[in-house]
Design an enzyme around this catalytic site. Structure first.
Site, PDB file in Angstrom:
ATOM      1  N   ASP A 108       0.855  -1.182   0.000  1.00 13.50           N
ATOM      2  CA  ASP A 108       0.000   0.000   0.000  1.00 13.50           C
ATOM      3  C   ASP A 108       0.897   1.241   0.000  1.00 13.50           C
ATOM      4  O   ASP A 108       1.720   1.413   0.903  1.00 13.50           O
ATOM      5  CB  ASP A 108      -0.901  -0.015   1.234  1.00 13.50           C
ATOM      6  CG  ASP A 108      -1.919   1.104   1.240  1.00 13.50           C
ATOM      7  OD1 ASP A 108      -3.109   0.809   1.103  1.00 13.50           O
ATOM      8  OD2 ASP A 108      -1.517   2.274   1.397  1.00 13.50           O
ATOM      9  N   GLU A 111      -4.700   2.330  -4.084  1.00 11.13           N
ATOM     10  CA  GLU A 111      -3.242   2.408  -4.080  1.00 11.13           C
ATOM     11  C   GLU A 111      -2.632   1.135  -3.519  1.00 11.13           C
ATOM     12  O   GLU A 111      -1.504   1.122  -3.077  1.00 11.13           O
ATOM     13  CB  GLU A 111      -2.756   3.630  -3.298  1.00 11.13           C
ATOM     14  CG  GLU A 111      -2.915   3.536  -1.807  1.00 11.13           C
ATOM     15  CD  GLU A 111      -4.285   3.932  -1.265  1.00 11.13           C
ATOM     16  OE1 GLU A 111      -4.424   3.962  -0.040  1.00 11.13           O
ATOM     17  OE2 GLU A 111      -5.214   4.213  -2.038  1.00 11.13           O
TER      18      GLU A 111
END
Length: 152
Positions: free
Chosen positions: A2, A45
């Site tokens: 992430d 993301e």
């Protein structure tokens, strides 16, 4: 995996810049993994990397290579922006070979990595921080995502 503070990057530099960050991060990950490893974007993301027939030490080594390459990356839209990420690492044998549970465990460990300072990998052995990390992440992070729907 992430990307740390990705929402702030989007908010500060715009969505076109965020797209450039995502594209470059994907390239870095793709270059670092081996043939047979599987890489995919899992959320906004977040990226999921599957390392078939690989021990956690070797997977962690590959993740650290990604981290080193990401740290060297510079963007024309913001020369001072640093591409950093957090990671959660889990193995199938930790979850009785249940894939969904393995992904959930990796996601919980990702939350612990973010709660414990970001730009790090949480794997087996950081289990004591899992619940605390997930709670802190959800309550304090503007970049937090819904852990029930996404995985690391």
């Amino acid at each position: 995996l992430d990307i740390d503070h990705f929402k702030s990057c989007n908010d500060t530099f715009g969505h076109d810049a965020g797209d450039k960050v995502l594209i470059e991060f994907a390239r870095i990950v793709e270059r670092a993994v081996r043939p047979g490893d599987i890489v995919g974007r899992w959320g906004e993301e977040e990226f999921l990397v599957i390392f078939p027939a690989t021990g956690s030490a070797q997977a962690a080594q590959i993740i650290e290579e990604v981290r080193a390459q990401a740290a060297l990356t510079r963007f024309d839209f913001a020369p001072d922006y640093r591409l950093r990420f957090s990671a959660g690492l889990a193995q199938l044998d930790e979850t009785g070979d249940r894939t969904d549970d393995c992904i959930k465990l990796a996601d919980r460990r990702l939350c612990a990595a973010k709660a414990n300072g970001r730009s790090r990998t949480c794997a087996y052995g950081c289990d004591d921080a899992l619940d605390r990390g997930a709670q802190e992440q959800a309550s304090t992070d503007p970049d937090a995502t819904d852990s029930s729907a996404k995985a690391a």
